[in-house]
Design a protein around this motif. Structure first.
Motif, mmCIF file in Angstrom:
data_model
loop_
_atom_site.group_PDB
_atom_site.id
_atom_site.type_symbol
_atom_site.label_atom_id
_atom_site.label_comp_id
_atom_site.label_asym_id
_atom_site.label_seq_id
_atom_site.Cartn_x
_atom_site.Cartn_y
_atom_site.Cartn_z
ATOM 1 N N CYS A 17 0.818 -1.221 0.000
ATOM 2 C CA CYS A 17 0.000 0.000 0.000
ATOM 3 C C CYS A 17 0.852 1.272 0.000
ATOM 4 O O CYS A 17 0.330 2.355 -0.216
ATOM 5 C CB CYS A 17 -0.934 0.007 1.199
ATOM 6 N N THR A 18 2.112 1.154 0.314
ATOM 7 C CA THR A 18 3.097 2.249 0.372
ATOM 8 C C THR A 18 2.884 3.234 1.530
ATOM 9 O O THR A 18 3.516 4.279 1.581
ATOM 10 C CB THR A 18 3.193 3.077 -0.950
ATOM 11 N N ALA A 19 2.014 2.896 2.460
ATOM 12 C CA ALA A 19 1.801 3.790 3.611
ATOM 13 C C ALA A 19 3.087 3.975 4.408
ATOM 14 O O ALA A 19 3.420 5.083 4.826
ATOM 15 C CB ALA A 19 0.699 3.231 4.506
ATOM 16 N N CYS A 20 3.810 2.887 4.611
ATOM 17 C CA CYS A 20 5.071 2.972 5.365
ATOM 18 C C CYS A 20 6.080 3.827 4.606
ATOM 19 O O CYS A 20 6.757 4.683 5.175
ATOM 20 C CB CYS A 20 5.626 1.573 5.622
ATOM 21 N N TYR A 21 6.133 3.606 3.345
ATOM 22 C CA TYR A 21 7.025 4.371 2.472
ATOM 23 C C TYR A 21 6.702 5.866 2.557
ATOM 24 O O TYR A 21 7.597 6.708 2.654
ATOM 25 C CB TYR A 21 6.837 3.835 1.047
ATOM 26 N N SER A 22 5.415 6.188 2.552
ATOM 27 C CA SER A 22 5.004 7.587 2.579
ATOM 28 C C SER A 22 5.287 8.255 3.915
ATOM 29 O O SER A 22 5.603 9.435 3.962
ATOM 30 C CB SER A 22 3.500 7.702 2.292
ATOM 31 N N ILE A 23 5.152 7.505 5.003
ATOM 32 C CA ILE A 23 5.237 8.142 6.315
ATOM 33 C C ILE A 23 6.670 8.268 6.826
ATOM 34 O O ILE A 23 6.936 9.103 7.693
ATOM 35 C CB ILE A 23 4.364 7.381 7.344
ATOM 36 N N CYS A 24 7.578 7.493 6.317
ATOM 37 C CA CYS A 24 8.936 7.492 6.878
ATOM 38 C C CYS A 24 9.560 8.892 6.817
ATOM 39 O O CYS A 24 9.727 9.452 5.742
ATOM 40 C CB CYS A 24 9.821 6.500 6.132
ATOM 41 N N PRO A 25 9.908 9.441 7.976
ATOM 42 C CA PRO A 25 10.446 10.806 8.002
ATOM 43 C C PRO A 25 11.875 10.902 7.449
ATOM 44 O O PRO A 25 12.359 11.999 7.166
ATOM 45 C CB PRO A 25 10.415 11.163 9.489
ATOM 46 N N LYS A 26 12.534 9.763 7.323
ATOM 47 C CA LYS A 26 13.928 9.771 6.863
ATOM 48 C C LYS A 26 14.083 9.261 5.436
ATOM 49 O O LYS A 26 15.198 9.079 4.956
ATOM 50 C CB LYS A 26 14.788 8.904 7.793
ATOM 51 N N ASN A 27 12.989 9.018 4.775
ATOM 52 C CA ASN A 27 13.043 8.415 3.441
ATOM 53 C C ASN A 27 13.904 7.155 3.430
ATOM 54 O O ASN A 27 14.688 6.938 2.501
ATOM 55 C CB ASN A 27 13.583 9.406 2.408
ATOM 56 N N ALA A 28 13.759 6.383 4.488
ATOM 57 C CA ALA A 28 14.584 5.185 4.609
ATOM 58 C C ALA A 28 13.950 3.975 3.928
ATOM 59 O O ALA A 28 14.562 2.923 3.846
ATOM 60 C CB ALA A 28 14.824 4.877 6.093
ATOM 61 N N ILE A 29 12.719 4.146 3.462
ATOM 62 C CA ILE A 29 12.023 3.006 2.847
ATOM 63 C C ILE A 29 11.956 3.182 1.330
ATOM 64 O O ILE A 29 11.595 4.239 0.829
ATOM 65 C CB ILE A 29 10.605 2.846 3.434
ATOM 66 N N LYS A 30 12.349 2.133 0.663
ATOM 67 C CA LYS A 30 12.257 2.104 -0.807
ATOM 68 C C LYS A 30 11.226 1.064 -1.189
ATOM 69 O O LYS A 30 11.110 0.032 -0.540
ATOM 70 C CB LYS A 30 13.591 1.631 -1.407
ATOM 71 N N MET A 31 10.501 1.327 -2.258
ATOM 72 C CA MET A 31 9.609 0.299 -2.786
ATOM 73 C C MET A 31 10.356 -0.402 -3.913
ATOM 74 O O MET A 31 10.821 0.234 -4.855
ATOM 75 C CB MET A 31 8.308 0.913 -3.308
ATOM 76 N N LEU A 32 10.492 -1.711 -3.760
ATOM 77 C CA LEU A 32 11.207 -2.481 -4.774
ATOM 78 C C LEU A 32 10.281 -3.495 -5.420
ATOM 79 O O LEU A 32 9.528 -4.191 -4.740
ATOM 80 C CB LEU A 32 12.364 -3.246 -4.124
ATOM 81 N N GLU A 33 10.370 -3.586 -6.709
ATOM 82 C CA GLU A 33 9.521 -4.523 -7.440
ATOM 83 C C GLU A 33 10.093 -5.933 -7.356
ATOM 84 O O GLU A 33 11.292 -6.123 -7.524
ATOM 85 C CB GLU A 33 9.465 -4.069 -8.896
ATOM 86 N N ASP A 34 9.239 -6.879 -7.059
ATOM 87 C CA ASP A 34 9.725 -8.260 -7.042
ATOM 88 C C ASP A 34 9.582 -8.886 -8.430
ATOM 89 O O ASP A 34 9.187 -8.219 -9.392
ATOM 90 C CB ASP A 34 9.015 -9.093 -5.958
ATOM 91 N N GLU A 35 9.895 -10.161 -8.509
ATOM 92 C CA GLU A 35 9.919 -10.809 -9.817
ATOM 93 C C GLU A 35 8.531 -10.917 -10.450
ATOM 94 O O GLU A 35 8.396 -11.116 -11.641
ATOM 95 C CB GLU A 35 10.592 -12.186 -9.725
ATOM 96 N N GLU A 36 7.493 -10.750 -9.620
ATOM 97 C CA GLU A 36 6.140 -10.804 -10.162
ATOM 98 C C GLU A 36 5.561 -9.419 -10.456
ATOM 99 O O GLU A 36 4.407 -9.283 -10.833
ATOM 100 C CB GLU A 36 5.225 -11.557 -9.180
ATOM 101 N N GLY A 37 6.349 -8.402 -10.211
ATOM 102 C CA GLY A 37 5.902 -7.057 -10.538
ATOM 103 C C GLY A 37 5.162 -6.334 -9.434
ATOM 104 O O GLY A 37 4.592 -5.276 -9.650
ATOM 105 N N PHE A 38 5.190 -6.924 -8.219
ATOM 106 C CA PHE A 38 4.570 -6.244 -7.088
ATOM 107 C C PHE A 38 5.629 -5.481 -6.302
ATOM 108 O O PHE A 38 6.754 -5.949 -6.157
ATOM 109 C CB PHE A 38 3.881 -7.258 -6.158
ATOM 110 N N ASP A 39 5.240 -4.326 -5.807
ATOM 111 C CA ASP A 39 6.178 -3.520 -5.031
ATOM 112 C C ASP A 39 6.134 -3.871 -3.553
ATOM 113 O O ASP A 39 5.063 -3.972 -2.958
ATOM 114 C CB ASP A 39 5.835 -2.028 -5.182
#
Ligand code: SF4
Ligand code: SF4
Length: 67
Positions: A17-39
């Motif tokens: 859902c990328t909620a964690c990615y959005s909230i991180c105050p340090k931009n420490a979270i990256k969304m990475l695509e797996d082999e099936e195309g899900f982030d």
């Protein structure tokens, strides 16, 4: 001592859902695509300040393992 949070133990426990990615105050979270195309979020341990905001915001965590 606090540890880097674990966002999900199995892929079924993350809906990308990328909620964690959005909230991180340090931009420490990256969304990475797996082999099936899900982030999936990945924490960069060098940037993480262990504030656990990402864990608190996660809708799946909220439903499952509340202590
Ligand atoms: S604990 Fe805080 S700094 Fe670390 S990844 Fe989660 S939101 Fe970002
Ligand atoms: S908030 Fe939870 S479900 Fe959403 S991307 Fe992050 S770990 Fe996955």
């Amino acid at each position: 001592m606090k540890e880097i949070p674990i966002l999900y133990e199995r892929k079924e426990l993350c809906c990308g859902c990328t909620a964690c990615y959005s909230i991180c105050p340090k931009n420490a979270i990256k969304m990475l695509e797996d082999e099936e195309g899900f982030d999936y979020p990945i924490i960069e341990s060098t940037k993480c300040i262990m504030c656990y905001k990402c864990i608190k915001v996660c809708p799946i965590k909220r439903k499952t393992d509340i202590k």
